[in-house]
Design an enzyme around this catalytic site. Structure first.
Site, PDB file in Angstrom:
ATOM      1  N   GLY A 119      11.999  -6.360  -5.230  1.00 51.90           N
ATOM      2  CA  GLY A 119      12.196  -6.992  -4.070  1.00 51.90           C
ATOM      3  C   GLY A 119      10.606  -7.236  -3.327  1.00 51.90           C
ATOM      4  O   GLY A 119       9.710  -6.678  -3.926  1.00 51.90           O
ATOM      5  N   LEU A 120      10.627  -8.034  -2.168  1.00 49.57           N
ATOM      6  CA  LEU A 120       9.529  -8.267  -1.517  1.00 49.57           C
ATOM      7  C   LEU A 120       9.212  -7.342  -0.527  1.00 49.57           C
ATOM      8  O   LEU A 120      10.008  -7.080   0.387  1.00 49.57           O
ATOM      9  CB  LEU A 120       9.610  -9.614  -0.837  1.00 49.57           C
ATOM     10  CG  LEU A 120       8.609 -10.147  -0.005  1.00 49.57           C
ATOM     11  CD1 LEU A 120       7.174 -10.481  -1.286  1.00 49.57           C
ATOM     12  CD2 LEU A 120       8.430 -11.300   0.797  1.00 49.57           C
TER      13      LEU A 120
ATOM     14  N   ILE B  44      21.780  -3.553  -6.801  1.00 48.06           N
ATOM     15  CA  ILE B  44      20.387  -3.804  -6.118  1.00 48.06           C
ATOM     16  C   ILE B  44      19.762  -4.435  -6.788  1.00 48.06           C
ATOM     17  O   ILE B  44      19.299  -3.963  -8.006  1.00 48.06           O
ATOM     18  CB  ILE B  44      19.772  -2.526  -5.292  1.00 48.06           C
ATOM     19  CG1 ILE B  44      18.659  -2.982  -4.431  1.00 48.06           C
ATOM     20  CG2 ILE B  44      19.600  -1.439  -6.390  1.00 48.06           C
ATOM     21  CD1 ILE B  44      18.294  -1.681  -3.686  1.00 48.06           C
TER      22      ILE B  44
ATOM     23  N   LYS C 231      15.323   0.178   7.945  1.00 45.69           N
ATOM     24  CA  LYS C 231      14.907   1.514   8.246  1.00 45.69           C
ATOM     25  C   LYS C 231      15.202   1.911   9.487  1.00 45.69           C
ATOM     26  O   LYS C 231      14.975   1.088  10.527  1.00 45.69           O
ATOM     27  CB  LYS C 231      13.640   1.849   7.631  1.00 45.69           C
ATOM     28  CG  LYS C 231      13.330   1.113   6.322  1.00 45.69           C
ATOM     29  CD  LYS C 231      12.157   1.914   5.547  1.00 45.69           C
ATOM     30  CE  LYS C 231      12.105   0.867   4.269  1.00 45.69           C
ATOM     31  NZ  LYS C 231      10.916  -0.283   4.435  1.00 45.69           N
TER      32      LYS C 231
ATOM     33  N   TYR D  64       7.276  -2.268  10.902  1.00 49.86           N
ATOM     34  CA  TYR D  64       6.412  -3.057  10.480  1.00 49.86           C
ATOM     35  C   TYR D  64       5.916  -4.236  11.470  1.00 49.86           C
ATOM     36  O   TYR D  64       5.046  -4.914  11.131  1.00 49.86           O
ATOM     37  CB  TYR D  64       6.775  -4.031   9.090  1.00 49.86           C
ATOM     38  CG  TYR D  64       7.226  -2.869   8.011  1.00 49.86           C
ATOM     39  CD1 TYR D  64       6.650  -1.506   7.937  1.00 49.86           C
ATOM     40  CD2 TYR D  64       7.749  -3.111   6.866  1.00 49.86           C
ATOM     41  CE1 TYR D  64       6.910  -0.696   7.209  1.00 49.86           C
ATOM     42  CE2 TYR D  64       8.252  -2.419   5.963  1.00 49.86           C
ATOM     43  CZ  TYR D  64       7.654  -1.058   6.029  1.00 49.86           C
ATOM     44  OH  TYR D  64       8.117   0.103   4.954  1.00 49.86           O
TER      45      TYR D  64
ATOM     46  N   HIS E  72      13.565   6.385   7.954  1.00 45.74           N
ATOM     47  CA  HIS E  72      12.207   5.981   7.312  1.00 45.74           C
ATOM     48  C   HIS E  72      11.259   7.180   6.982  1.00 45.74           C
ATOM     49  O   HIS E  72      10.451   7.279   5.868  1.00 45.74           O
ATOM     50  CB  HIS E  72      11.555   5.142   8.214  1.00 45.74           C
ATOM     51  CG  HIS E  72      10.317   4.208   7.891  1.00 45.74           C
ATOM     52  ND1 HIS E  72       9.996   3.004   8.378  1.00 45.74           N
ATOM     53  CD2 HIS E  72       9.603   4.459   6.931  1.00 45.74           C
ATOM     54  CE1 HIS E  72       9.058   2.344   7.511  1.00 45.74           C
ATOM     55  NE2 HIS E  72       8.844   3.246   6.588  1.00 45.74           N
TER      56      HIS E  72
ATOM     57  N   ASP F 133      12.474  -6.276   1.820  1.00 48.78           N
ATOM     58  CA  ASP F 133      12.363  -4.769   1.948  1.00 48.78           C
ATOM     59  C   ASP F 133      11.786  -4.768   3.372  1.00 48.78           C
ATOM     60  O   ASP F 133      10.599  -5.104   3.545  1.00 48.78           O
ATOM     61  CB  ASP F 133      11.806  -3.798   1.347  1.00 48.78           C
ATOM     62  CG  ASP F 133      11.557  -2.366   1.938  1.00 48.78           C
ATOM     63  OD1 ASP F 133      12.761  -1.765   1.679  1.00 48.78           O
ATOM     64  OD2 ASP F 133      10.819  -1.934   2.580  1.00 48.78           O
TER      65      ASP F 133
END
Ligand code: A2P
Length: 321
Positions: free
Chosen positions: A16-17, A12, A77, A48, A110, A43
């Site tokens: 990350g963003l 991985i 998630k 979101y 999550h 991510d």
């Protein structure tokens, strides 16, 4: 870019963003900018409420040949309203459809918090389901089934305490690859770090910059500021880097993945460069002294309104801690 190995053997990208709080209309451009700059890890999460726009940007980058799917790492998630085992795969398929992907690299539970199906954010007691009624292990088995089907490459959790991780590891057929938790110098979670190292679970650090753009309702009256901390500033000045880069390099140095959120092109690039910066022993010693055990995202938004969840039950802490 550094990579870390997961217990499945997958690699991985260390940085990350993050896309939490990235506004509609901005998040797509941020993803495109990030991929162009060299990010290979994004991510995401359905809560979101921006996955369709992220998906459009991903599709455009993939179609334009800017990056290939196997070189990208996409995490998403499972939201709290889809823990019932029969809802896990449909929720994942919705995310895959929104992201325009046919698999995820990493799929995470999550929160160890359950809402009734269809409820986006529980407001009433009857909109919560206690974990005793909807055990994590049953949800986890449904994630394992998604992995068996090839819909996801790796599975893990977020916001799990050591006690919850231990219980999951004892019952699971497939061990969690990742626990994504809040981590920064004010919340270093050294016990968790040691537990996860011992059990071959990788930690991902969310809110690595202190998430200053959280909505007011998620902020406490007096919060310490990470980016303005003088010790962080001193370490940054020693290396001629920015405070944000210092915080991110600190996370990578501890072998945790960091997922800074930005929608600003300059800061997106600045943050990526942090993954290749090196902090020394003195820097780490200075930053280690900043631990306050302070959570910016403490989950209290799941603990009011007659909820069966409390801060103690969420984090498995002693009352008063
Ligand atoms: P912006 O999106 O305008 O860049 P976290 O990742 O901890 O949730 O923090 C996100 C917040 O930090 C956002 O307000 C984001 O603003 C800001 N931020 C991201 N990168 C940097 C940086 N390099 N320097 C200062 N602030 C940053």
């Amino acid at each position: 870019m550094h990579f870390f190995s997961l217990n499945t053997g997958d690699q991985i990208p260390a940085l990350g963003l993050g896309t939490w709080k990235s506004a509609p209309g901005l998040v797509g451009a941020a993803v495109t900018e990030a991929i162009t700059a060299g990010y290979r890890h994004i991510d995401c999460a359905p809560i979101y409420q921006n996955e369709p726009e992220v998906g459009k940007a991903l599709a455009e980058c993939l179609n334009a040949g800017a990056v290939s799917r196997q070189d990208l790492w996409i995490t998403s998630k499972l939201w709290n309203n889809a823990h019932a085992p029969e809802q896990v795969e449909p929720a994942l398929r919705q995310t895959l459809s929104d992201l325009q992907l046919d698999y995820l690299d990493l799929f995470l539970i999550h929160w160890p918090v359950v809402f009734t199906p269809g409820v986006l954010f529980a407001q009433q007691p009857e909109e919560y389901i206690p974990l005793a009624q909807q055990p994590i292990i049953d949800t986890w088995k449904a994630l394992e089934a998604c992995k068996d089907k090839g819909l996801v490459r790796n599975i893990g959790v977020c916001n799990f305490s050591i006690a919850k991780l231990r219980a999951l590891c004892d019952q699971a057929t497939m061990q969690p690859a990742v626990n994504q938790i809040e981590l920064h110098p004010y919340l270093q979670q050294n016990e968790m770090l040691a537990f996860c190292r011992e059990h071959n679970i990788l930690l991902t650090a969310y809110s690595p910059l202190g998430s200053g753009d959280r909505p007011k309702a998620l902020k406490k009256k007096e919060e310490p500021n990470l980016l303005d901390n003088p010790v962080v500033g001193k370490v940054a000045a020693r290396h001629g880097i920015t405070p944000a880069q210092t915080l991110l390099a600190w996370g990578v140095h501890r072998k945790t993945v960091v997922i800074p959120k930005s929608t600003n092109p300059k800061r997106i690039r600045e943050n990526l460069a942090a993954a290749d910066l090196h902090l020394d022993h003195q820097d780490m010693t200075d930053l280690a002294a900043l631990d306050l055990g302070f959570r910016f995202v403490d989950g209290s938004f799941f603990c009011g309104n007659g909820s069966p969840y409390s801060l103690q039950s969420l984090w498995d802490t002693e009352p008063g801690r």
